[in-house]
Design an enzyme around this catalytic site. Structure first.
Site, PDB file in Angstrom:
ATOM      1  N   ASN A  45      -6.292   4.156  15.634  1.00 16.31           N
ATOM      2  CA  ASN A  45      -7.194   3.670  14.596  1.00 16.31           C
ATOM      3  C   ASN A  45      -7.696   2.319  15.049  1.00 16.31           C
ATOM      4  O   ASN A  45      -6.914   1.417  15.315  1.00 16.31           O
ATOM      5  CB  ASN A  45      -6.433   3.502  13.285  1.00 16.31           C
TER       6      ASN A  45
ATOM      7  N   CYS B 225       3.080   8.320   1.741  1.00 15.92           N
ATOM      8  CA  CYS B 225       3.476   7.414   2.818  1.00 15.92           C
ATOM      9  C   CYS B 225       3.727   6.065   2.176  1.00 15.92           C
ATOM     10  O   CYS B 225       2.811   5.453   1.623  1.00 15.92           O
ATOM     11  CB  CYS B 225       2.339   7.343   3.832  1.00 15.92           C
TER      12      CYS B 225
ATOM     13  N   HIS C 166       4.870   5.037  21.942  1.00 16.33           N
ATOM     14  CA  HIS C 166       3.625   4.413  22.402  1.00 16.33           C
ATOM     15  C   HIS C 166       3.538   4.081  23.895  1.00 16.33           C
ATOM     16  O   HIS C 166       2.445   3.826  24.387  1.00 16.33           O
ATOM     17  CB  HIS C 166       3.259   3.176  21.566  1.00 16.33           C
TER      18      HIS C 166
ATOM     19  N   GLY D 252       5.566  -2.167   7.186  1.00 17.08           N
ATOM     20  CA  GLY D 252       6.944  -2.625   7.319  1.00 17.08           C
ATOM     21  C   GLY D 252       7.750  -1.781   8.284  1.00 17.08           C
ATOM     22  O   GLY D 252       7.335  -0.688   8.678  1.00 17.08           O
TER      23      GLY D 252
ATOM     24  N   CYS E 258       3.490  -5.429  16.668  1.00 13.38           N
ATOM     25  CA  CYS E 258       2.843  -4.450  17.554  1.00 13.38           C
ATOM     26  C   CYS E 258       1.353  -4.793  17.700  1.00 13.38           C
ATOM     27  O   CYS E 258       0.675  -5.098  16.718  1.00 13.38           O
ATOM     28  CB  CYS E 258       3.012  -3.031  17.014  1.00 13.38           C
TER      29      CYS E 258
ATOM     30  N   CYS F  12       5.006  -7.248   7.979  1.00 11.13           N
ATOM     31  CA  CYS F  12       5.920  -6.760   9.007  1.00 11.13           C
ATOM     32  C   CYS F  12       6.047  -7.835  10.069  1.00 11.13           C
ATOM     33  O   CYS F  12       5.095  -8.544  10.358  1.00 11.13           O
ATOM     34  CB  CYS F  12       5.342  -5.485   9.627  1.00 11.13           C
TER      35      CYS F  12
ATOM     36  N   SER G 101      10.261   6.372   9.960  1.00 12.80           N
ATOM     37  CA  SER G 101       9.699   5.984  11.252  1.00 12.80           C
ATOM     38  C   SER G 101      10.150   4.585  11.648  1.00 12.80           C
ATOM     39  O   SER G 101      10.142   3.671  10.828  1.00 12.80           O
ATOM     40  CB  SER G 101       8.166   6.029  11.156  1.00 12.80           C
TER      41      SER G 101
ATOM     42  N   CYS H 193      -2.490   2.119   8.336  1.00  7.98           N
ATOM     43  CA  CYS H 193      -1.592   1.004   8.035  1.00  7.98           C
ATOM     44  C   CYS H 193      -2.223  -0.358   7.866  1.00  7.98           C
ATOM     45  O   CYS H 193      -2.808  -0.906   8.778  1.00  7.98           O
ATOM     46  CB  CYS H 193      -0.577   0.840   9.157  1.00  7.98           C
TER      47      CYS H 193
ATOM     48  N   GLU I 188       0.821  -1.217   0.000  1.00 11.24           N
ATOM     49  CA  GLU I 188       0.000   0.000   0.000  1.00 11.24           C
ATOM     50  C   GLU I 188       0.853   1.265   0.000  1.00 11.24           C
ATOM     51  O   GLU I 188       1.934   1.291   0.569  1.00 11.24           O
ATOM     52  CB  GLU I 188      -0.819   0.078   1.297  1.00 11.24           C
TER      53      GLU I 188
ATOM     54  N   CYS J 185      -1.425  -2.831  15.551  1.00 11.22           N
ATOM     55  CA  CYS J 185      -1.157  -2.536  14.142  1.00 11.22           C
ATOM     56  C   CYS J 185      -1.646  -3.631  13.203  1.00 11.22           C
ATOM     57  O   CYS J 185      -1.355  -4.809  13.402  1.00 11.22           O
ATOM     58  CB  CYS J 185       0.339  -2.317  13.955  1.00 11.22           C
TER      59      CYS J 185
END
Ligand code: SAH
Length: 345
Positions: A289, A104, A215, A158, A115, A111, A190, A330, A91, A118
């Site tokens: 999100n 982005c 976080h 990723g 997390c 990944c 990031s 994401c 994406e 995510c």
């Protein structure tokens, strides 16, 4: 496998052209085509047919295929789902800000960081993206939207520091004056906190902005949310951030997704302020999100948390959410595509 030509630097191309008995300016011509987004050698109209044939035999020229595109009716945010040559999907999101159009991009297919909040990590990592595949996300988003891209954030699917060699080469390519020429100051990278990568980046003293996905400022909460914290503890992470700032003079941006009852307590704001003392950090509070697969819920204390940080002298902003109507966060579009049978895993 043939070598991937769009991942090559101009110097490497020049050397290879020399081997083919071609003058050095050929390399510049080909490089320009590649960085204008040529999808095939056939498009390179100022290169002779016999030479194009030889290039074709020697190198692979990949090109992303648009599998899906969603445009937000609310703010024009556009999300692309691309299909790679091997059938995997990635994406890219294009966001339209007043300060310029920002893409982005993803750095891996999936990944492996795990997390808890995510969506990108739910199916694990499939493979690293090549420099060309990162560059193509920028090139083809620009071509597909007709909008000039001025900023890049490596904040898609990723972990860039889990694929750092390819990411650094991508940066060199996209920054090249004869390529897209996007300045390092217009690029953010990031990381979830892979300390060796942060140290390596510090040595390079690039002018890009480093974002650290924090976080949680305490080990216990952070380990619960982010398995990477078990390998690279947040105490060491803060130390690495301080050294990064000392070495580069660049202010670090800290990402902080606000999660109800998990990381939004006053004492956690206080701890952030304590740990950032002596370094001009910027905390980016992100409304969580909602990922359907996760029990974590958005915090209702974001403003209060922000005020507390500000009161302690820490710059904190609440990130405006874009593309709410198009699954722009994401991994969500890729997951949908995977569910409906596209090969994403
Ligand atoms: N792997 C890198 C970059 C990709 S994630 C990193 O961890 O930084 C980009 C940002 O979105 C990270 O800060 C990530 O923690 C955050 N993010 C992921 N899922 C999210 C969610 N559901 N709500 C809010 N932010 C999220």
């Amino acid at each position: 496998m043939r070598e991937d030509i769009r991942s090559m630097t101009l110097e490497e191309l020049a050397a290879a052209m020399g081997e083919l008995g071609e003058p050095a300016f050929r390399a510049k011509q080909v490089f320009a085509w590649l960085h204008r987004g040529a999808g095939s050698f056939a498009e390179m109209s100022d290169i002779s047919k016999p030479l194009r044939q030889r290039l074709e035999e020697r190198w692979e020229l990949s090109a992303l295929k648009e599998a899906r595109k969603q445009v937000s009716q609310m703010d024009g945010t556009t999300k692309y789902l691309w299909e790679l040559k091997d059938g995997n999907c990635i994406e890219t999101v294009l966001m339209r800000y007043r300060h310029g159009n920002t893409v982005c991009i993803s750095s891996q297919v999936g990944c492996r960081m795990g997390c808890a909040f995510c969506a990108s990590t739910l199916g694990g990592k499939v493979r690293d993206l090549r420099p060309s595949e990162m560059l193509e996300q920028v090139l083809f988003t620009q071509a597909g939207s007709g909008l000039e891209v001025s900023n890049i954030v490596l904040m898609g699917i990723g972990e860039p520091m889990d694929n750092l060699d390819n990411v650094l080469r991508f940066l060199e390519l996209v920054n090249h004056p004869q390529g897209m020429n996007i300045g390092m100051r217009h690029i953010s990278l990031s990381t979830c906190g892979m300390i060796p990568g942060i140290r390596r980046l510090a040595e390079l003293e690039l002018q890009l902005t480093l974002s650290v996905s924090l976080h949680a400022p305490d080990s216990e909460t952070r380990s619960r949310l982010m398995p990477v914290n078990k390998a690279y503890d947040v105490e060491e992470l803060f130390a690495a951030c301080h050294s990064y700032f000392k070495k580069t003079g660049r202010r670090i941006s800290f990402e902080y997704a606000m999660i109800d009852g998990v990381n939004d307590a006053d004492w956690q704001a206080d701890l952030i302020a304590e740990k950032l003392r002596g370094m001009p950090g910027h905390v980016n509070l992100i409304p969580l999100n909602d990922v359907a697969e996760s029990p974590l819920k958005p915090s209702r204390r974001t403003r209060r948390f922000q005020q507390r940080l500000e009161g302690l002298g820490v710059t904190a902003t609440v990130r405006r959410s874009l593309g709410g109507d198009i699954d722009a966060s994401c991994g969500q579009l890729r997951r949908k595509a995977m569910e409906t049978g596209k090969k994403g895993l």
